[in-house]
Design a protein around this motif. Structure first.
Motif, short mmCIF file in Angstrom:
data_model
loop_
_atom_site.label_atom_id
_atom_site.label_comp_id
_atom_site.label_asym_id
_atom_site.label_seq_id
_atom_site.Cartn_x
_atom_site.Cartn_y
_atom_site.Cartn_z
N ARG B 66 32.58 54.07 49.59
CA ARG B 66 32.80 54.99 48.46
C ARG B 66 33.65 56.18 48.87
NH1 ARG B 66 26.82 56.06 46.85
NH2 ARG B 66 26.67 55.78 49.10
N SER B 67 33.47 56.65 50.11
CA SER B 67 34.25 57.82 50.55
C SER B 67 35.73 57.50 50.63
CB SER B 67 33.73 58.31 51.91
OG SER B 67 33.91 57.31 52.89
N LYS B 68 36.06 56.25 50.92
CA LYS B 68 37.46 55.85 51.03
C LYS B 68 37.99 55.24 49.74
CE LYS B 68 37.31 55.08 56.02
NZ LYS B 68 37.48 54.10 57.12
N GLY B 69 37.14 55.03 48.76
CA GLY B 69 37.58 54.36 47.53
C GLY B 69 38.13 52.99 47.83
N TYR B 70 37.38 52.21 48.59
CA TYR B 70 37.91 50.95 49.13
C TYR B 70 36.84 49.88 49.09
CZ TYR B 70 39.25 47.69 52.90
OH TYR B 70 39.53 46.58 53.64
N SER B 71 37.27 48.69 48.76
CA SER B 71 36.40 47.52 48.79
C SER B 71 37.22 46.32 49.25
CB SER B 71 35.82 47.25 47.40
OG SER B 71 35.11 46.03 47.36
N TYR B 72 36.54 45.33 49.78
CA TYR B 72 37.20 44.05 50.00
C TYR B 72 36.26 42.91 49.66
CZ TYR B 72 34.95 43.71 54.67
OH TYR B 72 34.05 43.65 55.72
N LEU B 73 36.85 41.79 49.33
CA LEU B 73 36.14 40.53 49.10
C LEU B 73 36.57 39.57 50.20
CD1 LEU B 73 34.35 38.81 47.11
CD2 LEU B 73 36.51 38.02 46.12
N LEU B 74 35.60 39.03 50.88
CA LEU B 74 35.86 38.10 51.99
C LEU B 74 35.43 36.70 51.57
CD1 LEU B 74 36.85 38.45 54.99
CD2 LEU B 74 34.45 38.26 55.63
N LEU B 75 36.32 35.77 51.66
CA LEU B 75 36.01 34.38 51.33
C LEU B 75 36.14 33.55 52.61
CD1 LEU B 75 37.60 35.74 48.76
CD2 LEU B 75 37.53 33.40 47.88
N LYS B 76 35.05 32.87 52.95
CA LYS B 76 35.03 32.06 54.17
C LYS B 76 35.12 30.58 53.82
CE LYS B 76 31.84 35.37 56.29
NZ LYS B 76 30.47 35.55 56.83
N GLU B 77 35.52 29.79 54.80
CA GLU B 77 35.56 28.33 54.65
C GLU B 77 36.23 27.95 53.32
OE1 GLU B 77 31.21 28.10 56.86
OE2 GLU B 77 31.51 27.03 54.98
N LEU B 78 37.44 28.43 53.16
CA LEU B 78 38.14 28.26 51.89
C LEU B 78 38.22 26.81 51.46
CD1 LEU B 78 41.10 30.76 52.16
CD2 LEU B 78 39.26 30.81 50.49
N GLN B 79 38.04 26.62 50.16
CA GLN B 79 38.16 25.30 49.55
C GLN B 79 39.27 25.36 48.50
OE1 GLN B 79 34.25 24.26 48.05
NE2 GLN B 79 33.25 24.76 49.99
N MET B 80 39.80 24.20 48.18
CA MET B 80 40.91 24.15 47.22
C MET B 80 40.48 24.76 45.88
SD MET B 80 43.37 22.91 48.92
CE MET B 80 44.57 22.59 47.64
N LYS B 81 39.21 24.58 45.52
CA LYS B 81 38.72 25.11 44.24
C LYS B 81 38.66 26.64 44.21
CE LYS B 81 33.78 25.02 45.40
NZ LYS B 81 32.44 24.50 45.03
N ASP B 82 38.84 27.28 45.37
CA ASP B 82 38.86 28.74 45.40
C ASP B 82 40.19 29.31 44.91
OD1 ASP B 82 37.05 28.69 48.55
OD2 ASP B 82 36.27 28.76 46.49
N SER B 83 41.16 28.45 44.68
CA SER B 83 42.44 28.92 44.11
C SER B 83 42.17 29.47 42.71
CB SER B 83 43.44 27.77 44.03
OG SER B 83 43.84 27.32 45.31
N ALA B 84 42.40 30.76 42.55
CA ALA B 84 42.04 31.46 41.31
C ALA B 84 42.55 32.89 41.42
CB ALA B 84 40.53 31.45 41.10
N SER B 85 42.32 33.64 40.34
CA SER B 85 42.58 35.08 40.38
C SER B 85 41.27 35.79 40.67
CB SER B 85 43.14 35.53 39.03
OG SER B 85 43.36 36.93 39.03
N TYR B 86 41.33 36.82 41.51
CA TYR B 86 40.15 37.59 41.88
C TYR B 86 40.34 39.02 41.39
CZ TYR B 86 38.75 33.53 44.41
OH TYR B 86 38.38 32.24 44.70
N LEU B 87 39.41 39.43 40.55
CA LEU B 87 39.51 40.71 39.86
C LEU B 87 38.53 41.71 40.45
CD1 LEU B 87 39.47 39.20 36.26
CD2 LEU B 87 41.45 40.25 37.34
N CYS B 88 39.05 42.86 40.83
CA CYS B 88 38.23 43.99 41.28
C CYS B 88 38.01 44.89 40.07
CB CYS B 88 38.99 44.71 42.38
SG CYS B 88 38.26 46.25 42.95
N ALA B 89 36.79 45.34 39.84
CA ALA B 89 36.51 46.17 38.67
C ALA B 89 35.51 47.26 39.03
CB ALA B 89 35.97 45.33 37.52
#
Lengths: 117, 113
Positions: B66-89
């Motif tokens: 919160r102090s840095k105004g920063y987030s990340y999403l980590l996806l492991k063991e990627l699969q073809m079905k993970d192809s998509a748009s990822y929305l931060c809100a």
């Protein structure tokens, strides 16, 4: 299926016509949101209901847009005198009140894709 | 003002790990959400952070500072079905407490074989 439903899924209309979309939220959810999404962009907030009360409208929402949720259940979004710039995906989402704790994640419906010719 | 930034596109290989970053500047804050959206479909909830730190959920993890105004999403063991748009809100935390979400433009992830 008890998820959020929206009708119609697709709507093609001519410029100047009026259109109305319907959203049926998850039954126990008291909060309902409308968003608009254009290609390559994230959803933009349009308006919010808590039960039947419309508590916030975005400045993006012109006077041609109106939304209702008459009995605190389903909601309708009407666009009058449509313009080509109104072409977008209109998404509805519902949630429980957050009540200051975790929760209140929004569940989205499949959207209504509007094309104005 | 309200500003949420995330990369427009990313490409990764099946089986690999990918990190999608999100920075935000908002007038209020009451939690950060990540949603996945396949083309032509509704966004679906992936994760939620309101306190600093890492939240893990299967192959997906999300981090917040919160102090840095920063987030990340980590996806492991990627699969073809993970192809998509990822929305931060970011959820609005102003006194009105509507709970409305302010979205970034989304990151389109393409997973290649």
């Amino acid at each position: 299926d008890t998820g959020v439903s929206q009708n119609p899924r697709h709507k093609i209309t001519k410029r100047g016509q009026n259109v109305t979309f319907r959203c049926d939220p998850i039954s126990e959810h008291n909060r309902l949101y409308w968003y608009r999404q254009t290609l390559g962009q994230g959803p933009e907030f349009l308006t919010y209901f808590q039960n039947e009360a419309q508590l916030e409208k975005s400045r993006l929402l012109s006077d041609r847009f109106s939304a209702e949720r008459p009995k605190g259940s389903f909601s309708t979004l009407e666009i009058q005198r449509t313009e080509q710039g109104d072409s977008a995906m209109y998404l509805c989402a519902s949630s429980h009140s957050t009540s200051g704790t975790f929760g209140g994640e929004q569940f989205f419906g499949p959207g209504t894709r509007l094309t104005v010719l | 003002g309200q500003n949420i930034d995330q990369p427009t596109e990313m490409t990764a290989t099946e089986g690999a790990i990918v990190q999608i970053n999100c920075t935000y500047q908002t007038s209020g804050f009451n939690g950060l959400f990540w949603y996945q959206q396949h083309a032509g479909e509704a966004p679906t909830f992936l994760s939620y952070n309101v306190l600093d730190g890492l939240e893990e959920k299967g192959r997906f993890s999300s981090f917040l500072s919160r102090s840095k105004g920063y987030s990340y999403l980590l996806l492991k063991e990627l699969q073809m079905k993970d192809s998509a748009s990822y929305l931060c809100a970011v959820r609005d935390g102003l006194a009105s407490n509507t709970g409305k979400l302010i979205f970034g433009q989304g990151t389109t992830l393409q997973v290649k074989p």
